[in-house]
Write an enzyme that holds these catalytic residues in place. Sequence first.
Site, short mmCIF file in Angstrom:
data_model
loop_
_atom_site.label_atom_id
_atom_site.label_comp_id
_atom_site.label_asym_id
_atom_site.label_seq_id
_atom_site.Cartn_x
_atom_site.Cartn_y
_atom_site.Cartn_z
N ASP A 98 30.66 36.74 47.47
CA ASP A 98 30.42 37.05 46.07
C ASP A 98 29.29 38.06 45.90
O ASP A 98 28.14 37.78 46.23
CB ASP A 98 30.08 35.75 45.32
CG ASP A 98 30.01 35.97 43.82
OD1 ASP A 98 30.78 36.81 43.32
OD2 ASP A 98 29.20 35.30 43.17
N LYS A 107 33.58 26.83 43.87
CA LYS A 107 32.44 27.67 43.48
C LYS A 107 31.19 26.82 43.39
O LYS A 107 31.23 25.60 43.48
CB LYS A 107 32.73 28.34 42.14
CG LYS A 107 34.00 29.19 42.14
CD LYS A 107 34.12 30.00 40.86
CE LYS A 107 35.44 30.79 40.90
NZ LYS A 107 35.62 31.62 39.70
N ARG A 139 60.02 51.08 21.43
CA ARG A 139 58.59 50.81 21.58
C ARG A 139 58.34 49.57 22.43
O ARG A 139 57.44 49.52 23.26
CB ARG A 139 57.94 50.70 20.19
CG ARG A 139 56.46 50.38 20.13
CD ARG A 139 55.52 51.16 21.02
NE ARG A 139 55.76 52.57 21.11
CZ ARG A 139 55.48 53.32 22.18
NH1 ARG A 139 54.94 52.78 23.27
NH2 ARG A 139 55.76 54.59 22.20
N LYS A 144 41.88 37.14 36.19
CA LYS A 144 41.46 37.90 35.02
C LYS A 144 42.63 38.73 34.48
O LYS A 144 42.65 39.95 34.58
CB LYS A 144 40.27 38.80 35.39
CG LYS A 144 39.04 38.00 35.79
CD LYS A 144 37.86 38.89 36.15
CE LYS A 144 36.64 38.02 36.48
NZ LYS A 144 35.48 38.82 36.92
N GLU A 157 33.62 29.97 47.72
CA GLU A 157 32.80 31.09 47.30
C GLU A 157 31.44 30.99 47.98
O GLU A 157 30.85 29.91 48.01
CB GLU A 157 32.63 31.05 45.77
CG GLU A 157 31.87 32.21 45.20
CD GLU A 157 31.65 32.07 43.69
OE1 GLU A 157 32.36 32.72 42.92
OE2 GLU A 157 30.78 31.26 43.31
#
Lengths: 287, 287, 287, 287, 287, 287
Positions: free
Chosen positions: D222, D173, D106, D141, D201
């Site tokens: 963006d 940013k 597993r 992310k 950004e």
Amino acid sequence: MTRRRSELDPPFTAVRDAVERALREDLEPLGDVTSTLLPPDLTGTARMVARGEGVLAGTACADEAFRQVDGDIRCEWAHGDGATVVPGELIATLTGPMHSILTAERTALNFVSHLSGIATLTRRFVRAAHGNNARIWDTRKTTPGLRALQKAAVRAGGGANHRGNLSEWVLVKDNHLGDMAIGEAIRRARLRWPGRTVQVEADRLSQVQEAIDADADIVLLDNMAPDQVAYCVELRGDRRRPLLEVSGGVTLQTVADYAATGVDLISVGAITNSAPVLDIGLDLAAE
Amino acid sequence: MTRRRSELDPPFTAVRDAVERALREDLEPLGDVTSTLLPPDLTGTARMVARGEGVLAGTACADEAFRQVDGDIRCEWAHGDGATVVPGELIATLTGPMHSILTAERTALNFVSHLSGIATLTRRFVRAAHGNNARIWDTRKTTPGLRALQKAAVRAGGGANHRGNLSEWVLVKDNHLGDMAIGEAIRRARLRWPGRTVQVEADRLSQVQEAIDADADIVLLDNMAPDQVAYCVELRGDRRRPLLEVSGGVTLQTVADYAATGVDLISVGAITNSAPVLDIGLDLAAE
Amino acid sequence: MTRRRSELDPPFTAVRDAVERALREDLEPLGDVTSTLLPPDLTGTARMVARGEGVLAGTACADEAFRQVDGDIRCEWAHGDGATVVPGELIATLTGPMHSILTAERTALNFVSHLSGIATLTRRFVRAAHGNNARIWDTRKTTPGLRALQKAAVRAGGGANHRGNLSEWVLVKDNHLGDMAIGEAIRRARLRWPGRTVQVEADRLSQVQEAIDADADIVLLDNMAPDQVAYCVELRGDRRRPLLEVSGGVTLQTVADYAATGVDLISVGAITNSAPVLDIGLDLAAE
Amino acid sequence: MTRRRSELDPPFTAVRDAVERALREDLEPLGDVTSTLLPPDLTGTARMVARGEGVLAGTACADEAFRQVDGDIRCEWAHGDGATVVPGELIATLTGPMHSILTAERTALNFVSHLSGIATLTRRFVRAAHGNNARIWDTRKTTPGLRALQKAAVRAGGGANHRGNLSEWVLVKDNHLGDMAIGEAIRRARLRWPGRTVQVEADRLSQVQEAIDADADIVLLDNMAPDQVAYCVELRGDRRRPLLEVSGGVTLQTVADYAATGVDLISVGAITNSAPVLDIGLDLAAE
Amino acid sequence: MTRRRSELDPPFTAVRDAVERALREDLEPLGDVTSTLLPPDLTGTARMVARGEGVLAGTACADEAFRQVDGDIRCEWAHGDGATVVPGELIATLTGPMHSILTAERTALNFVSHLSGIATLTRRFVRAAHGNNARIWDTRKTTPGLRALQKAAVRAGGGANHRGNLSEWVLVKDNHLGDMAIGEAIRRARLRWPGRTVQVEADRLSQVQEAIDADADIVLLDNMAPDQVAYCVELRGDRRRPLLEVSGGVTLQTVADYAATGVDLISVGAITNSAPVLDIGLDLAAE
Amino acid sequence: MTRRRSELDPPFTAVRDAVERALREDLEPLGDVTSTLLPPDLTGTARMVARGEGVLAGTACADEAFRQVDGDIRCEWAHGDGATVVPGELIATLTGPMHSILTAERTALNFVSHLSGIATLTRRFVRAAHGNNARIWDTRKTTPGLRALQKAAVRAGGGANHRGNLSEWVLVKDNHLGDMAIGEAIRRARLRWPGRTVQVEADRLSQVQEAIDADADIVLLDNMAPDQVAYCVELRGDRRRPLLEVSGGVTLQTVADYAATGVDLISVGAITNSAPVLDIGLDLAAE
């Protein structure tokens, strides 16, 4: 014979990590200052020998200790976990660089003598309960950080393992109940944790009946006398469940009386937290 | 009283790490499945109480365990390491969220009962040797991974600490000697490791004399009878050195005889590897 | 409101360790190179806001992430694990040094959006099975290293937890049987591991009957169609045991049909290994 | 074929550590309780087989998992990371002790199916953008603690890696700017962090122009529509810099439109945080 | 003043971990055996004072060391990282339990004197290059395990940070090229690692031209004399790229000559691997 | 010749752990991005060569670094720790996959050049003190986290090791004394820590006399001039104890004067905290 994995072994992750920690604590910062006096080329043979009578456990840890210290040490094991040994009996033969064997000696022996001590005391309880169905099992009263190893040693001694930790199953004690009835607690536990063993501690016979009625998986009979336990066994009758566990102050003197009641399980904290070591030594000879 | 650091405490790094490990092994992966049955707001008070008679140790670990589990648990300590407790005696009072106290309970008790067991057995040996100069000290026969905590518990029991590990000082045993004379081994050890304690194991009286002549710091008298030990004490005469250590199979029955010889140190492996726990429990009450 | 422990939380040890690892991997070796452009004194407020609809989980991890990065960040939580949130809904308000909030932002969001994704998908399965007794539970098909957190997220979504790992209970599959009959395997398992849940995988109806006869705790019905499952439910009749679990390829489309059969448990690997994140963002404003 | 290092592999340190953690969480404290039912000598062969269509990744982790569990398991790999597999296709053959293969199964599959899921989704985005210069790359992310493994899986799928973490390059940013102009921010970033990629950004076209004028290395566009992106590409003209990156809500449906604008890079959070697993199984047979 | 985070600090994860390790290595197994001689209640004040002239760094580590050893030690910092100190200058005042201050003393000083030594030597190189645009930056020639802390110390000294590790950017050296042309290597690097800094090492002027033509981000001029470097600066002309870095054997004696060439960056391995400590001591007084 | 354990090696646990940390910090998260440009099959040979003159140390670390990175790298060592090398001298030959050698190169060199730097400076002090009995030894002024490795390097350079850490022996300084007399402090230390080295720091001659009278094991003569030291040597006369240690600001210029006094030990913080690296490089060639 080179050591093979056994179904009695602790998980290898726990073995590896515990041995790493033990060697760090014995060697840092300067290493084994004494064995620097030895000629680096000197090789030798060491015989790991039982000095007491008992049940072997922890051989995976000892093997790992020698292996980590020096890949050139060859370990031949005459016995594995669960074997009974008598004073003078050969357990393993180590061959390799003398200074490495000396460096690993105490760590390897500390594991094997501590864990064999647990297996040995477990076996004594198992024997004392003999002729009955009652199994001896352990508790969470283990030495901090060594639970995986100690629970494996209990198995080596012929005992069984109660829940491994707080995460494994539900054990409802008085303090969890408050005003809740036992039946209600079991219902909630099964709702929240379906499939998981739900055990209830009972101090009084009325609680035992409640737990039986509510289909507990195990009832822990807390600090009851053998005749009370026998009564609980009768209460359960020939149902398969709940398993009945005796807990609290069981000794080598009293375990037979409890086992004779027909109870299923007898938990003994002492086998993990109060077992004296099995005396095991290393006889060395330079080659 | 909030706990204060004591000179009997183990190093805080060892306390922190051991408690982290112990809580991981008791809680993962699902946490304390039983205490999820409790109302999260329920607060309570728990009294840590001695159930046996003995010497307290490991309070730093228990305190750390409660603190790590929940910063909202308040710990008031009635006693610290080294205190003698009798059955029923209050050790500490814990106040805070009931489920957190229950989650930490067993881990905290495992530390304090295991380490108090060591302190208690140490104290028994210390008492048995009483009226003499002989100090009881420990060995490297400790439970793997817990040496720092166990050696602190020995101090709490009134014992002293032999070398902490293989790195700390030189201890020349038979297997390190090979063909080398003891005097030569000491000379080499002092050359390689100046300033460091140099100890020699001696099985025979001739070796003791050699070690005295070579100015060993400590001579370990291995498995000698009390009269042989007494003879070695005489051999040393009124010199300040070497310290003489008795080692090997000393029991509560024989320790007084050894202490009476005038020997300086008596090492006992059993105090760290075979001490039964001191029984300590937690009495809880919801508020 | 400052965050309080919840019975839905993962064990705090797993939270602490996972957050430490996540911050190390995002910050080392040079730290957050961009936020060094900010005035060090600049403080700000950030609103953690749901951008999708779903069920919240992982708030303990996010809280811990902000706390580890900077003790001066104040976290006020509007919702806790298990709460349903809609797009635009405020989840938490963070106040403190702007550069610290920016440094912790992505790590905190990665935890909370990943774990809320699991809770959200779990809830969808729970809802789809609604009106029946069947519980949705997870599997060991989890993301490596995150099992404790993911299993808690399943609970937050209204699901239950299958065994936590290989150590927790016995699950006998075809490959464990070889030539052994199911009844024999269960007997051996109960002997070796008394008190522990014993589950059996069954591919065929004959095996289900065997498992019922042998008093398995749970039978896993592997890849059966709903009508076969219904037949198994009938086989069991009104016995309390075994619990019957459906496993294998259950989807949001088919889960209702399975739930309608009267089965007790439906395991879904997808809720832990294939759940998309719940979109959660941070709206920042300097003060 | 025994597995060889590939340039698509994650760093071996991350593989080793992640596998150690995953095995610990699956095995402790008691080990694989079920496989203790197997005869210890039973050997077997397992075929790792794709059940879905996709791109393989994580073979280094699976190999390491089998290797750590038991050095006697032999792994023959038919394919490596980056290979396309179809349902039924053999990936690897494992030969060795049956209980060890079952214990590792597993964990090995969790790694390889999770990481192949990422590679597969990445490849789908790469294909959907096909015929243009635009590269698909990842974001921060990622699933906490697994970034190194996931970023390698993105490469296996034909994607590229955005900055590895906050330490690797500067990404300015809105919240970093405050009252600062973009040009000033870039100037400061280059002063403080010379040689390091400086990315900005931009939400608005004016910001894009500013960033171009200030010689940013990359401009993150963006949440712009494809025609706005196309306009930005025109703004840049035939300069080599800045690279232009599209970010925000790009899906398999919209990625082709973005790719057609001539943009250089398209970042997709979903490939690491929302990829379903690639279904991969193990077919076992005792020998 | 209580210490505040500074943009010059290393990542706090690296600080916390390094301090934990350093305290473990100084304290285990027995703790600070000497400070047990002190009365446990004795409090004191210590003044951390510069004994040499230099630039301060590592205050985050020293602060963390005192904090970990004892939460009751109060640290007031007169200066932070990057400050210039002269002999006798007060750096910080510590107040609290005397034995805790003594226990933490050496660890705290080891961090601050080692890291300040790096900052100080960096500053000397920065000053020696003064009046030019050339920045001093570090290399990967750091002390193993301390890179994050040492790179922060370089920033405190006014230097900049070359790539943090092998993962951060591409640096093509002769051995990576084999038969490949520099232009081809850069093309491949940009394909595989878009957005990431691509640097090329050049031993010969022809290689510099190749690297310029192929749009390298940085060219490392390896072991060139100042006049060769000046020629390379001319080669680049008024293009913004590549940045030109001098590397190899630059000393305090030669750095000005190199800086005068108009080169952008000068890397010095010695600032991290050969900086002597800045002498910093602790003056203690019991209260 | 394949490397063999040497009595000059640091404990292998410290070597393994330090190398793991160093490789993690150099490789994560993306691995060695540059060596992915190499053909994976390319093998090569590297010669580790001294570029400066000095004493070798840290070969165990370098060997371990290559071994951890790739088991297929073969390391042949021409010299071991303690060997004197001259510029151009071959130290080791590495054969194996080119990309693995390049990946391990800097980490291996960082260890061996840092530790050889320590051994080299130690040797210079040892030589400067030549012709006398005085030994050069180290202090606790080591680089945090690397003490075990650095102390081994001191031994490789011909120096000796002062106490390994605060736990190893008692060193009473002014701040530990308060109002206590030196004799009283020694008496208490021997009582609490029997067998352990007890050392006393003395600033004044009267303290030296006190320490001699009280049978200290070592007296640290703090910041005394050579003639004061000579006077202390006389004070001791022909007693074997205490050892006399000179400490404080001893340089290569002054060490001979101190050594000529007849003092036993001279401690030099600079050998561990201020030693420049020994320049060692790797010459690579593809095969």
